[in-house]
Design a protein around this motif. Structure first.
Motif, PDB file in Angstrom:
ATOM      1  N   UNK A  87      10.771  -3.248   2.898  1.00  0.00           N
ATOM      2  CA  UNK A  87      10.266  -4.887   2.055  1.00  0.00           C
ATOM      3  C   UNK A  87      11.452  -5.523   2.104  1.00  0.00           C
ATOM      4  N   UNK A  88      11.155  -6.106   3.506  1.00  0.00           N
ATOM      5  CA  UNK A  88      12.525  -7.410   3.095  1.00  0.00           C
ATOM      6  C   UNK A  88      12.299  -8.617   2.114  1.00  0.00           C
ATOM      7  N   UNK A  89      11.578  -8.854   1.838  1.00  0.00           N
ATOM      8  CA  UNK A  89      11.027  -9.990   0.477  1.00  0.00           C
ATOM      9  C   UNK A  89      10.190  -8.965  -0.478  1.00  0.00           C
ATOM     10  N   UNK A  90      11.018  -9.294  -1.766  1.00  0.00           N
ATOM     11  CA  UNK A  90      10.175  -9.544  -3.304  1.00  0.00           C
ATOM     12  C   UNK A  90       9.589 -10.426  -3.355  1.00  0.00           C
ATOM     13  N   UNK A  91       8.320  -9.637  -3.977  1.00  0.00           N
ATOM     14  CA  UNK A  91       6.768 -11.260  -4.004  1.00  0.00           C
ATOM     15  C   UNK A  91       7.544 -11.339  -5.346  1.00  0.00           C
ATOM     16  N   UNK A  92       8.313 -10.756  -6.448  1.00  0.00           N
ATOM     17  CA  UNK A  92       8.312 -11.098  -7.165  1.00  0.00           C
ATOM     18  C   UNK A  92       9.651 -12.254  -7.489  1.00  0.00           C
ATOM     19  N   UNK A  93      11.042 -11.873  -6.527  1.00  0.00           N
ATOM     20  CA  UNK A  93      11.801 -13.090  -5.764  1.00  0.00           C
ATOM     21  C   UNK A  93      10.347 -14.393  -5.536  1.00  0.00           C
ATOM     22  N   UNK A  94       9.617 -14.600  -4.916  1.00  0.00           N
ATOM     23  CA  UNK A  94       9.051 -15.383  -4.096  1.00  0.00           C
ATOM     24  C   UNK A  94       8.014 -16.292  -5.206  1.00  0.00           C
ATOM     25  N   UNK A  95       8.916 -17.669  -6.035  1.00  0.00           N
ATOM     26  CA  UNK A  95       7.285 -18.695  -6.602  1.00  0.00           C
ATOM     27  C   UNK A  95       5.628 -19.076  -5.617  1.00  0.00           C
ATOM     28  N   UNK A  96       4.886 -18.242  -6.168  1.00  0.00           N
ATOM     29  CA  UNK A  96       3.478 -18.409  -6.202  1.00  0.00           C
ATOM     30  C   UNK A  96       3.885 -19.432  -5.015  1.00  0.00           C
ATOM     31  N   UNK A  97       3.575 -20.933  -5.667  1.00  0.00           N
ATOM     32  CA  UNK A  97       3.465 -22.271  -5.419  1.00  0.00           C
ATOM     33  C   UNK A  97       4.220 -21.812  -3.983  1.00  0.00           C
ATOM     34  N   UNK A  98       5.328 -21.192  -3.577  1.00  0.00           N
ATOM     35  CA  UNK A  98       6.591 -21.668  -2.711  1.00  0.00           C
ATOM     36  C   UNK A  98       5.468 -20.671  -0.892  1.00  0.00           C
ATOM     37  N   UNK A  99       5.078 -19.706  -1.276  1.00  0.00           N
ATOM     38  CA  UNK A  99       4.404 -18.786  -0.581  1.00  0.00           C
ATOM     39  C   UNK A  99       3.588 -17.541  -1.652  1.00  0.00           C
ATOM     40  N   UNK A 100       2.282 -17.473  -1.998  1.00  0.00           N
ATOM     41  CA  UNK A 100       1.463 -16.851  -1.663  1.00  0.00           C
ATOM     42  C   UNK A 100       1.777 -15.073  -2.031  1.00  0.00           C
ATOM     43  N   UNK A 101       1.637 -14.463  -2.877  1.00  0.00           N
ATOM     44  CA  UNK A 101       2.089 -13.251  -2.531  1.00  0.00           C
ATOM     45  C   UNK A 101       1.317 -12.665  -1.538  1.00  0.00           C
ATOM     46  N   UNK A 102       0.085 -12.419  -0.458  1.00  0.00           N
ATOM     47  CA  UNK A 102      -0.329 -11.924   0.448  1.00  0.00           C
ATOM     48  C   UNK A 102       0.597 -12.874   1.248  1.00  0.00           C
ATOM     49  N   UNK A 143       2.160 -10.113   4.224  1.00  0.00           N
ATOM     50  CA  UNK A 143       2.733 -10.757   5.522  1.00  0.00           C
ATOM     51  C   UNK A 143       3.550 -10.487   6.586  1.00  0.00           C
ATOM     52  N   UNK A 144       4.496 -11.682   5.786  1.00  0.00           N
ATOM     53  CA  UNK A 144       5.673 -11.497   6.698  1.00  0.00           C
ATOM     54  C   UNK A 144       6.293  -9.792   6.164  1.00  0.00           C
ATOM     55  N   UNK A 145       6.140  -9.059   4.754  1.00  0.00           N
ATOM     56  CA  UNK A 145       7.213  -8.144   5.563  1.00  0.00           C
ATOM     57  C   UNK A 145       6.510  -7.396   5.780  1.00  0.00           C
ATOM     58  N   UNK A 146       5.276  -7.252   6.567  1.00  0.00           N
ATOM     59  CA  UNK A 146       4.341  -5.941   7.668  1.00  0.00           C
ATOM     60  C   UNK A 146       5.082  -6.684   8.884  1.00  0.00           C
ATOM     61  N   UNK A 147       5.239  -7.991   9.265  1.00  0.00           N
ATOM     62  CA  UNK A 147       5.474  -7.534  10.423  1.00  0.00           C
ATOM     63  C   UNK A 147       6.733  -7.064  11.077  1.00  0.00           C
ATOM     64  N   UNK A 148       7.844  -7.697   9.844  1.00  0.00           N
ATOM     65  CA  UNK A 148       9.156  -7.409  10.194  1.00  0.00           C
ATOM     66  C   UNK A 148       9.028  -5.413   9.657  1.00  0.00           C
TER      67      UNK A 148
END
Length: 242
Positions: free
Chosen positions: A1-16, A20-25
């Motif tokens: 997993x490249x991006x930890x959802x816990x470090x990405x505010x939901x208003x920036x990008x949703x957990x989904x 998706x980005x992690x899955x592509x990578x």
């Protein structure tokens, strides 16, 4: 997993969206191989594996760009991360152009034309001395802006997004003074910081770059689906000639 959802505010990008980005990578990593034998067993046909080799190089380029963009944005080098994302747009646009031209040639079943096209795209350059050394204008790389404009067929805002990223990549106001300096007009004092004014916006753009890679992944799948037929065509033509 490249991006930890816990470090990405939901208003920036949703957990989904992060998932998706992690899955592509993850899927791009899974597609890597360390070696391709160019000649197919029996037929000695090379073009299908020439295409696979071209794809493998671009897989690595895309992974390096998104992973370094991730590293840069979380280390405070948001401006460099935006440059990485611009390069992702360029890489995907280039590959989509390659895919379209390849599919057009595959319809003709002309193996020599397909070979010549793949060979030329693999060695593409804009440097005059290398074009002269190649001895053919076929290796001259197409303008990336033309390819970005063609990319709007799958991503309507691609040119608008790319132009926005260019404003940061170039030393214009957004990528220069306004990124690092803040002018207090009332006090007439400029204060500076090493990071940009909107780190969450930089992170959003890195994740946008990750989403753009899904177009690259789709193109890889479409190309690979065509290659068995191409190899079969080569074997049938070889049999007819023998």
């Amino acid at each position: 997993m490249l991006f930890d959802p816990a470090t990405v505010p939901e208003e920036v990008v949703s957990p989904g969206g992060v998932a998706h980005v992690n899955d592509v990578v993850h899927r791009l990593h899974a597609l890597r191989v360390t070696e391709i034998r160019m000649q197919e067993e029996g037929s000695r046909f090379r073009v299908s594996n020439m295409i696979r080799s071209y794809s493998q190089a671009h897989i690595r380029r895309c992974l390096q760009l998104i992973e370094i963009a991730h590293q840069n944005v979380y280390s405070g080098a948001g401006l460099v991360a935006l440059m990485n994302v611009r390069a992702i747009f360029e890489t995907v646009a280039c590959f989509l152009h390659f895919e379209k031209k390849l599919h057009d040639l595959l319809k003709e079943d002309d193996l020599q034309k397909i070979h010549d096209f793949v060979h030329a795209r693999t060695l593409a350059t804009r440097l005059p001395h290398l074009i002269e050394k190649a001895g053919t204008d076929q290796v001259q790389a197409m303008s990336v802006l033309t390819q970005i404009d063609q990319m709007t067929k799958v991503r309507p805002d691609a040119r608008k997004e790319y132009d926005h990223l260019c404003e940061y990549t170039h030393p214009n106001a957004l990528g220069g003074f306004l990124y690092f300096g803040k002018h207090d007009v009332k006090a007439d004092v400029v204060t500076f910081s090493d990071a940009g004014p909107e780190p969450e916006d930089d992170l959003k753009w890195v994740l946008v770059g990750g989403h753009v890679l899904s177009h690259f992944l789709d193109a890889l799948g479409r190309i690979e689906a065509e290659l068995p037929r191409l190899s079969d065509l080569a074997r049938s033509q070889r049999s007819a000639q023998s």
